[in-house]
Design a protein around this motif. Sequence first.
Motif, PDB file in Angstrom:
ATOM      1  N   LEU A  48       0.829  -1.205   0.000  1.00 38.48           N
ATOM      2  CA  LEU A  48       0.000   0.000   0.000  1.00 38.48           C
ATOM      3  C   LEU A  48       0.862   1.252   0.000  1.00 38.48           C
ATOM      4  CD1 LEU A  48      -2.826   1.288   0.201  1.00 38.48           C
ATOM      5  CD2 LEU A  48      -2.644   1.094   2.691  1.00 38.48           C
ATOM      6  N   VAL A  49       1.921   1.265   0.817  1.00 39.72           N
ATOM      7  CA  VAL A  49       2.829   2.417   0.854  1.00 39.72           C
ATOM      8  C   VAL A  49       3.482   2.611  -0.505  1.00 39.72           C
ATOM      9  CG1 VAL A  49       4.961   3.317   1.843  1.00 39.72           C
ATOM     10  CG2 VAL A  49       3.252   2.250   3.325  1.00 39.72           C
ATOM     11  N   MET A  50       3.945   1.530  -1.116  1.00 39.66           N
ATOM     12  CA  MET A  50       4.556   1.606  -2.447  1.00 39.66           C
ATOM     13  C   MET A  50       3.565   2.178  -3.449  1.00 39.66           C
ATOM     14  SD  MET A  50       6.024  -1.572  -4.696  1.00 39.66           S
ATOM     15  CE  MET A  50       6.511  -1.379  -6.415  1.00 39.66           C
ATOM     16  N   HIS A  51       2.337   1.717  -3.381  1.00 34.63           N
ATOM     17  CA  HIS A  51       1.318   2.182  -4.321  1.00 34.63           C
ATOM     18  C   HIS A  51       1.048   3.673  -4.142  1.00 34.63           C
ATOM     19  CE1 HIS A  51      -2.247   2.123  -6.844  1.00 34.63           C
ATOM     20  NE2 HIS A  51      -2.909   2.719  -5.862  1.00 34.63           N
ATOM     21  N   VAL A  52       0.857   4.104  -2.909  1.00 30.66           N
ATOM     22  CA  VAL A  52       0.511   5.504  -2.654  1.00 30.66           C
ATOM     23  C   VAL A  52       1.660   6.431  -3.048  1.00 30.66           C
ATOM     24  CG1 VAL A  52      -0.035   7.184  -0.855  1.00 30.66           C
ATOM     25  CG2 VAL A  52      -1.146   4.942  -0.841  1.00 30.66           C
ATOM     26  N   VAL A  53       2.885   6.080  -2.681  1.00 33.85           N
ATOM     27  CA  VAL A  53       4.028   6.937  -2.989  1.00 33.85           C
ATOM     28  C   VAL A  53       4.238   7.036  -4.500  1.00 33.85           C
ATOM     29  CG1 VAL A  53       6.534   7.165  -2.792  1.00 33.85           C
ATOM     30  CG2 VAL A  53       5.176   6.531  -0.787  1.00 33.85           C
TER      31      VAL A  53
END
Length: 222
Positions: A48-53
């Motif tokens: 999720l962090v990878m996707h958002v960033v």
Amino acid sequence: MTWLRKPWVGPLAFVVVAFVAFSLPPYLTGDRLQARVQSDWGPHYPFLVMHVVCASVAILTCVVQIWPWFRSRFPAWHRRVGRVYVLAGVLPAGLSGLVIGWMTPFGPVAQVSNVLLALLWLTFTWLAWQAARRRQFRDHRKWMIRSFVLTLSIITNRIWGVVAFLLLADRVPEAELPNAISGIATWVGWTIPLLISQWWLERKPRRRVAAEQPSAPEPALM
């Protein structure tokens, strides 16, 4: 100033920057509890962090890429920013989107929408990249418009989420409300903008229509 002839650039840039400023910070802390989407699946948070960033990179560079003044004035930088959009934005965001879309906690309706959106996002962007490499710039522009629409759909998704909440809050049981809202917002958030963009791409401006109409036959000479 020629860039002022596109008055939508400024408001769009403001909305995008404000959206990223609101959405991104909670995912830069490393605190799983601050994530706006919670899941019991262990690897969900890092994906999720990878996707958002990476999606934030995509949406910010997207605004620069569709700015006509920048594209015509700085073609070399247009290409460089385009590589950032693809390689640091859409590619990692789309691949991680496939994972978190499949593992979404919001039910099968949102699951299918999120996975399909990620697949189309990756596909449209890849087709645009290939068209640019073949110097087929008309096709490149069309595929990039479709890619940009899906990039920006995260914003329309949020708008439709509010609309769905207002319509369903008193009609759906509280336990089912998050899935119902997410199911509606995830589908409508990208399908309607994509359909509108396709209509816009296929439309025929008046000048082109007039040029394509056959002229009246000349009278035959006797």
